[in-house]
Write an enzyme that holds these catalytic residues in place. Structure first.
Site, PDB file in Angstrom:
ATOM      1  CB  SER A 175      -0.898  -0.066   1.230  1.00 41.98           C
ATOM      2  OG  SER A 175      -2.035   0.699   1.061  1.00 41.98           O
ATOM      3  CG  ASP A 427      -5.971  -3.387  -3.945  1.00 37.32           C
ATOM      4  OD1 ASP A 427      -6.849  -2.675  -3.411  1.00 37.32           O
ATOM      5  OD2 ASP A 427      -4.745  -3.221  -3.764  1.00 37.32           O
ATOM      6  CG  HIS A 452      -4.919  -3.204  -0.196  1.00 34.39           C
ATOM      7  ND1 HIS A 452      -4.441  -2.544  -1.316  1.00 34.39           N
ATOM      8  CD2 HIS A 452      -4.548  -2.429   0.854  1.00 34.39           C
ATOM      9  CE1 HIS A 452      -3.827  -1.437  -0.948  1.00 34.39           C
ATOM     10  NE2 HIS A 452      -3.872  -1.334   0.354  1.00 34.39           N
TER      11      HIS A 452
END
Lengths: 493, 493
Positions: A175, A427, A452
């Site tokens: 991320s 994602d 994710h």
């Protein structure tokens, strides 16, 4: 603050701090039931390094303590390596516990694991309790300062721990942490031989990708998880609007959705819709193939479960909203403990969220929009002026939306090497990520059925083959970088 | 402040601002007598760009005007290029006038020339007259901020000038400007396809090279420019010391050296020796093959001229000092106009020097030392503690001697590409430069008979073949980068 801003401040899944109680559960999870093989014991030591508050100016010599974790069970002085997690916007212990991949590969790579906490998050607060006081105290919360912290920390470790000085370091992150891993390799290639940037939307800036790409992916996840699922959600907004306009509509909605605090005006209705939107977004991020507790305790493939309640768009407004409640209940009440749903209680009310909101208002300006056609949300355009004004009201700063691409290169990154960009197809952040090879050494790994940064999570028996393949490819690249490093070392001697 | 500090603050030759009167002479020089071919007219326009005072923090939105020059006589929209001078510590017009190489190659490369002034120098003062007031105002004087200025400027130009958006930019610079050119390519490879870093001592930090390498090269230049020359200078220090200790020694020395202000104490004697040392250092930097006026109006191969007065080390102390005076007179009185020599008047009393002194006290910490054996100077060790204390007294800041290598990689730069490091063998700064190829695309060009960035100066009939070869090699590399850029552009379309 409208939904636009809420979306703009959207936190990465991995970013959302989790209450301590859940953290314990998280460790539990990683070390037993869902694991496909004997538990990997997560034994680490906690350390602190004195860091300059400002790496880029000399007026202040102030320092603060940055926290970092070390796990060296499998580390070998002879031919070993260092896996360095470039911590993102949250408590580093939580990232450590949720990055099982590093623990899983430590032995094979003879690796020391290092988890570095990002400044202004967790315990690494440059001004302690005053860190978020005002824009003056927040001035040192930037990605550049965070990267400099990492560089200083690696330099420090190589001097302090005998045996590390001639070992290759690999940056890893998911991320925002994945962006940092990639950017760290770009800006400090002398510090790390390569980077694994998982679910890192480094192109979700300016106009590098369409602003609607995020919500489009969320919608796709719902569309493909059950018949009529996304269409049912698409129709729910008008149903809510129509019900809200009725005489006793707000009361009825509050009851039907089991809200802890009844809706009292049209602003509340907007907040309700924002909160519901965020729920669908979060579900898209954590649509993992097994029971998990990343943002909330959830069943395996939670969107599928949610969609079981959202099969029929052609029902009355009231029935539609009641079905939405059932769906929301999967996310907010999987444990069965919740007595009501709290629309002001979002994960983003914690310290981590505060920091991210500031970062979103300064450097990390990611345009989001929806049009209700390509996605299942109410139309919302990206309005930089409005965004900037909101930021100024909240933080006293204005965003520089062009800066990230100026400093990190935008799409023009082909002169860099040794970065793996991995993205799960489920994602929503993948739309801003690198999903095609840029060069031979800037490679993209796309993971069908992956949410994710699923690849950074621990191995489980429920993992789809796609993520197993991705992980083994990632290990192969890392081994190659390590091999190249030692070969080059031998040439020098 | 002892000689140690003086050396540490030593300015690059190219760095020393020259009074306006000399500047005019400089243009004259480049456009006539010494030129081997028709004068290249230096026609440029002056521009300003609004820059953020702080690129790395959001607390202040203050801006300042950065000056830059554009010369586009030979620029072509079709297949052209942009040569971007990464300005260093001085007035950009002076660098523009002293970088004839760019003017000489503009036509061949169809190039637009851009000269960007470094913040805190020339007219580009972030806080106007208050820029040097205190460490708070000086806080934004760093190489990182300067590189960010360059990046913003290039981005600005590409948006503002039609035809530039799809053209390759090459960074060029000499001395500290050469470091900036190299570092710019390292940190912003998406902005420039390559860099020519002339006489850039990027390794003169920490312990990457021996601290004595600089004075050793100065000494070598003198040793090879005349019999007994360096030995004569080596003996002069004790001669001065002995004379100074005599009853009327200070008076005699003041007379013999035609000093404007008589020496009155032992501190003055130290200052005298510092000033003489700096003179030899400066001569080593500007030992050019033709009459020039870079730091002072000087004859061709000035060290040879100086050494004519320094042939005999075995004379009385007084005769030795009288010979030293004759030698100094070459440097300070080639024009024959000086009535006395002023040891407090060094080029470093101007604004540019002020900024450099601050930079030397913060990031640009270059260790210098001498031992009197490998060099002709009085022994002086490198004492970081003393240096730091002096800096704190002068600027209220303390140096971070490790930072430059942390941020720019020290000797570990092999993952970068397309940088030419050129160094003149006569140049004392070459000892801290890259003088061997690092990789196929990080190449070193060593120029025998070359002083400080001779290759960046205009072509003259007096240039040694070595520098002509260097320049043609540099052009060949630049053409290749341009060609590669256009080939890659075509592949994209």
């Amino acid at each position: 603050m409208g939904r636009l801003l809420l979306l703009a401040f959207l936190m990465f899944g991995a970013a959302t701090p989790v209450p301590p109680a859940l953290r314990a559960f998280s460790s539990l999870h990683l070390s037993n039931s869902f694991s496909s093989r004997p538990a990997v014991a997560m034994k680490y030591s906690i350390h602190y390094i004195q860091q300059k508050v400002d790496h880029f100016g000399f007026n202040t010599d102030k320092t603060f303590k940055q926290r970092y974790l070390i796990a060296d069970t499998h580390w070998r002085k002879d031919g070993g390596s260092i896996l360095f997690y470039t911590g993102n916007e949250g408590d580093i212990i939580w990232f450590c516990n949720n990055t099982g991949f590093m623990w899983d590969v430590a032995e094979e790579l003879k690796a020391m694991l290092v988890f570095a906490e990002h400044r202004y998050y967790g315990e690494s607060l440059p001004f302690g309790a005053h860190s978020f006081k005002d824009s003056r105290h927040l001035n040192f919360l930037t990605s550049e300062q965070a990267l400099a912290d990492f560089a200083e920390l690696i330099r420090h470790l190589k001097r302090k721990i005998p045996g590390t000085e001639n070992q290759p370091v690999i940056a890893l992150g998911g991320s925002y942490g994945g962006m940092l891993a990639a950017w760290f390799r770009m800006k400090y290639p002398h510090m790390v031989v390569g980077a694994l940037a998982s679910s890192a939307p480094i192109w979700h800036f300016e106009n590098l990708v369409p602003c609607g790409v995020f919500m489009k992916t969320v919608t796709k996840d719902f569309r493909e998880s059950g018949p009529n699922c996304s269409e049912t959600i698409r129709r729910s907004w008008d149903a809510i609007n129509r019900l809200a306009r009725k005489g006793t509509g707000l009361h009825w909605l509050s009851e039907a959705l089991h809200l802890c605090t009844p809706l009292t005006n049209s602003q509340d209705v907007q907040r309700l819709k924002d909160w519901i939107s965020e729920t669908w977004v979060n579900l898209a991020m954590v649509d993992y193939p097994y029971e998990s507790d990343f943002l909330q305790p959830l069943p395996a493939w939670p969107i599928k479960v949610v969609c079981q309640y959202l099969k029929n768009p052609n029902v009355s407004d009231s029935l539609l909203v009641q079905n939405i409640f059932q769906a929301l209940n999967v996310y907010y009440n999987y444990s069965g403990q919740a007595r009501c749903l709290n629309i002001s209680e979002t994960a983003t009310s914690s310290l981590g969220a505060l920091g991210w909101s500031y970062q979103a208002c300064t450097e990390m300006v990611m345009p989001f929009c929806s049009n209700g056609i390509d996605d299942m949300f109410e139309p919302n355009s990206w309005d930089l002026k409005e965004f900037s004004d909101d930021c100024f009201r909240q933080w006293g700063v204005r965003p520089r939306p062009y800066w990230i691409t100026t400093v990190y290169g935008g799409k023009n990154i082909s002169s860099h090497t040794n970065i793996i960009f991995s993205n799960g197809e489920l994602d929503p952040w993948s739309g801003g990520g690198v999903t095609k090879n840029v060069t031979d050494t800037l490679v993209a790994i796309v993971i069908p059925k992956g949410a994710h940064h699923l690849d950074l999570r621990a191995n489980t028996a429920f993992d789809p083959t796609t993520v197993l393949l991705a992980r083994s490819l990632e290990v192969r690249y890392m081994k190659q970088w390590i091999k190249d490093f030692y070969a080059s070392l031998r040439r020098k001697h």
